[in-house]
Design a protein around this motif. Structure first.
Motif, PDB file in Angstrom:
ATOM      1  N   GLU A  16      -6.217   8.103   4.187  1.00  0.00           N
ATOM      2  CA  GLU A  16      -7.724   7.571   3.548  1.00  0.00           C
ATOM      3  C   GLU A  16      -7.424   7.059   1.851  1.00  0.00           C
ATOM      4  OE1 GLU A  16     -11.616   6.533   2.816  1.00  0.00           O
ATOM      5  OE2 GLU A  16     -10.605   7.243   4.760  1.00  0.00           O
ATOM      6  N   GLU A  17      -6.621   7.697   1.374  1.00  0.00           N
ATOM      7  CA  GLU A  17      -6.259   7.425  -0.209  1.00  0.00           C
ATOM      8  C   GLU A  17      -5.692   5.852  -0.339  1.00  0.00           C
ATOM      9  OE1 GLU A  17      -3.717  11.071   0.754  1.00  0.00           O
ATOM     10  OE2 GLU A  17      -5.568  10.256   1.091  1.00  0.00           O
ATOM     11  N   ALA A  18      -5.111   5.694   0.712  1.00  0.00           N
ATOM     12  CA  ALA A  18      -4.370   4.412   0.887  1.00  0.00           C
ATOM     13  C   ALA A  18      -5.057   3.110   0.578  1.00  0.00           C
ATOM     14  CB  ALA A  18      -3.580   4.023   1.939  1.00  0.00           C
ATOM     15  N   TRP A  19      -6.396   3.253   1.076  1.00  0.00           N
ATOM     16  CA  TRP A  19      -7.495   2.437   1.242  1.00  0.00           C
ATOM     17  C   TRP A  19      -8.607   2.630  -0.108  1.00  0.00           C
ATOM     18  CZ3 TRP A  19      -6.223  -1.587   4.366  1.00  0.00           C
ATOM     19  CH2 TRP A  19      -5.613  -1.252   5.571  1.00  0.00           C
ATOM     20  N   PRO A  21      -7.839   3.433  -3.495  1.00  0.00           N
ATOM     21  CA  PRO A  21      -7.077   3.657  -4.949  1.00  0.00           C
ATOM     22  C   PRO A  21      -8.143   3.641  -6.090  1.00  0.00           C
ATOM     23  CG  PRO A  21      -6.580   1.353  -4.075  1.00  0.00           C
ATOM     24  CD  PRO A  21      -7.400   2.062  -2.846  1.00  0.00           C
ATOM     25  N   PRO A  22      -7.853   4.550  -7.008  1.00  0.00           N
ATOM     26  CA  PRO A  22      -8.839   4.377  -8.234  1.00  0.00           C
ATOM     27  C   PRO A  22      -8.314   3.337  -9.012  1.00  0.00           C
ATOM     28  CG  PRO A  22      -6.977   6.147  -8.470  1.00  0.00           C
ATOM     29  CD  PRO A  22      -6.865   5.333  -6.993  1.00  0.00           C
ATOM     30  N   ASN A  23      -9.647   3.028  -9.859  1.00  0.00           N
ATOM     31  CA  ASN A  23      -9.379   1.940 -10.868  1.00  0.00           C
ATOM     32  C   ASN A  23      -9.174   0.671 -10.454  1.00  0.00           C
ATOM     33  OD1 ASN A  23      -9.694   4.145 -12.685  1.00  0.00           O
ATOM     34  ND2 ASN A  23      -7.621   4.417 -12.724  1.00  0.00           N
ATOM     35  N   ASP A  24      -9.997   0.240  -9.165  1.00  0.00           N
ATOM     36  CA  ASP A  24      -9.501  -0.884  -8.771  1.00  0.00           C
ATOM     37  C   ASP A  24     -10.788  -1.705  -8.920  1.00  0.00           C
ATOM     38  OD1 ASP A  24      -8.090  -2.883  -7.342  1.00  0.00           O
ATOM     39  OD2 ASP A  24      -8.127  -1.737  -5.541  1.00  0.00           O
ATOM     40  N   ALA A  30     -13.325  -4.985  -2.174  1.00  0.00           N
ATOM     41  CA  ALA A  30     -14.036  -5.717  -0.975  1.00  0.00           C
ATOM     42  C   ALA A  30     -13.198  -6.301  -0.129  1.00  0.00           C
ATOM     43  CB  ALA A  30     -15.006  -7.006  -1.792  1.00  0.00           C
ATOM     44  N   ARG A  31     -11.897  -6.761  -0.558  1.00  0.00           N
ATOM     45  CA  ARG A  31     -10.872  -7.505   0.139  1.00  0.00           C
ATOM     46  C   ARG A  31     -10.330  -6.373   0.886  1.00  0.00           C
ATOM     47  NH1 ARG A  31      -6.706 -10.557  -3.374  1.00  0.00           N
ATOM     48  NH2 ARG A  31      -5.835 -10.954  -1.319  1.00  0.00           N
ATOM     49  N   ARG A  32     -10.165  -5.365   0.504  1.00  0.00           N
ATOM     50  CA  ARG A  32      -9.510  -4.113   1.137  1.00  0.00           C
ATOM     51  C   ARG A  32     -10.296  -3.715   2.157  1.00  0.00           C
ATOM     52  NH1 ARG A  32      -8.176  -1.696  -2.942  1.00  0.00           N
ATOM     53  NH2 ARG A  32      -6.033  -2.315  -3.024  1.00  0.00           N
ATOM     54  N   ASP A  37     -11.551  -3.051   8.024  1.00  0.00           N
ATOM     55  CA  ASP A  37     -12.193  -3.232   9.281  1.00  0.00           C
ATOM     56  C   ASP A  37     -11.659  -4.073  10.365  1.00  0.00           C
ATOM     57  OD1 ASP A  37     -14.497  -1.715   7.720  1.00  0.00           O
ATOM     58  OD2 ASP A  37     -15.416  -3.151   6.975  1.00  0.00           O
ATOM     59  N   ALA A  38     -10.775  -4.878   9.987  1.00  0.00           N
ATOM     60  CA  ALA A  38     -10.293  -5.818  10.930  1.00  0.00           C
ATOM     61  C   ALA A  38      -9.050  -5.136  11.625  1.00  0.00           C
ATOM     62  CB  ALA A  38      -9.743  -7.155  10.239  1.00  0.00           C
ATOM     63  N   ILE A  39      -8.574  -4.013  11.192  1.00  0.00           N
ATOM     64  CA  ILE A  39      -7.231  -3.564  11.941  1.00  0.00           C
ATOM     65  C   ILE A  39      -7.501  -2.269  12.422  1.00  0.00           C
ATOM     66  CG2 ILE A  39      -5.844  -5.126  10.584  1.00  0.00           C
ATOM     67  CD1 ILE A  39      -4.933  -2.852   9.040  1.00  0.00           C
ATOM     68  N   GLN A  40      -6.569  -1.878  13.237  1.00  0.00           N
ATOM     69  CA  GLN A  40      -6.533  -0.453  13.771  1.00  0.00           C
ATOM     70  C   GLN A  40      -4.943   0.006  13.325  1.00  0.00           C
ATOM     71  OE1 GLN A  40      -5.650   0.018  17.792  1.00  0.00           O
ATOM     72  NE2 GLN A  40      -6.398   2.183  18.052  1.00  0.00           N
ATOM     73  N   VAL A  41      -4.819   0.956  12.834  1.00  0.00           N
ATOM     74  CA  VAL A  41      -3.520   1.516  12.181  1.00  0.00           C
ATOM     75  C   VAL A  41      -3.188   2.775  13.230  1.00  0.00           C
ATOM     76  CG1 VAL A  41      -2.266   2.747  10.695  1.00  0.00           C
ATOM     77  CG2 VAL A  41      -4.184   0.836   9.879  1.00  0.00           C
ATOM     78  N   ALA A  42      -1.924   2.474  13.699  1.00  0.00           N
ATOM     79  CA  ALA A  42      -1.309   3.384  14.895  1.00  0.00           C
ATOM     80  C   ALA A  42       0.251   3.918  14.475  1.00  0.00           C
ATOM     81  CB  ALA A  42      -1.231   2.771  16.084  1.00  0.00           C
ATOM     82  N   ILE A  43       0.182   5.075  13.803  1.00  0.00           N
ATOM     83  CA  ILE A  43       1.557   5.550  13.450  1.00  0.00           C
ATOM     84  C   ILE A  43       2.166   6.429  14.448  1.00  0.00           C
ATOM     85  CG2 ILE A  43       2.507   7.030  11.647  1.00  0.00           C
ATOM     86  CD1 ILE A  43       0.236   6.533   9.929  1.00  0.00           C
ATOM     87  N   TYR A  44       3.716   5.867  14.927  1.00  0.00           N
ATOM     88  CA  TYR A  44       4.212   6.465  15.894  1.00  0.00           C
ATOM     89  C   TYR A  44       5.547   7.258  15.223  1.00  0.00           C
ATOM     90  CZ  TYR A  44       2.044   3.424  18.974  1.00  0.00           C
ATOM     91  OH  TYR A  44       1.093   2.728  19.953  1.00  0.00           O
TER      92      TYR A  44
END
Length: 207
Positions: A16-19, A21-24, A30-32, A37-44
């Protein structure tokens, strides 16, 4: 996109914190948000035991080899045996070349019989001196069988995490995932840090 993560830092895209970040700036926030919203992250996490992370197993030989013509099946079997021979620490010496050749015949025999090619089935086939294998190796020395079995057994005990039978198999379709849930693009991150010295073989199979 597929990211091969050697250290584990790229896996932060799943946090969650990757998306957030503070002081942005408002614009970057908005871009982030649009990207997220456009991707699904899958970690293997290949190399981890079942129940820990999301492991991915690799196969010793390509599936469906049994349906190929004999010449093609033998070619794939030899490729697979040479790669596995590297994991078993066989060298480019005449004696080791003979053992890798026997491994290739064992892989071809299992495929022709429609049996899965795993460390366990290879160990059983070679250890039992199966007549089909003896016939396939011709004049090669069956005294090599003992060394092959011992190396396969050692690999199963020490590097069996490369070839787990009870976890999700490595499949390009799953990693790329044309669209995830809700039409989202897939971002697959493969954390190879748990593979140890088996990472080179695993990544070669992945490629």
């Amino acid at each position: 996109a597929i990211l091969v993560d050697r250290k584990g830092d790229l896996c932060s895209y799943g946090l969650e914190e990757a998306w957030t970040p503070p002081n942005d700036t408002v614009e970057r926030i908005a871009r982030r948000a649009r990207l997220r919203d456009a991707i699904q992250v899958a970690i293997y996490t290949p190399g981890t035991p079942p129940g820990v992370g999301r492991p991915l197993s690799i196969s010793i030989a390509p599936s469906g080899m049994g349906s190929l013509a004999a010449a093609e099946r033998d070619q794939f079997a030899n490729f697979s045996a040479r790669a596995l021979g590297g994991v078993l620490s066989y060298k480019d010496t005449p004696g080791d070349e003979q053992k890798v050749a026997i491994l290739g015949r064992a892989i071809a025999v299992l495929s022709e019989l429609g049996r899965p090619v795993t460390l366990r089935t290879l160990i059983d086939l070679v250890d039992s001196a199966d007549p089909a294998l003896l016939n396939a190796i011709g004049k090669l020395d069956s005294k090599c069988f003992k060394d092959i079995v011992q190396r396969l057994q050692t690999c199963q005990l020490m590097k069996g995490n490369l070839f787990q039978d009870d976890v999700e198999p490595l499949r390009a379709e799953a990693l790329i995932g044309a669209e995830g849930p809700g039409g989202k693009a897939r971002l697959s991150i493969i954390n190879t840090s748990a593979l140890g010295d088996g990472s080179v073989y695993w990544v070669a199979q992945f490629l």
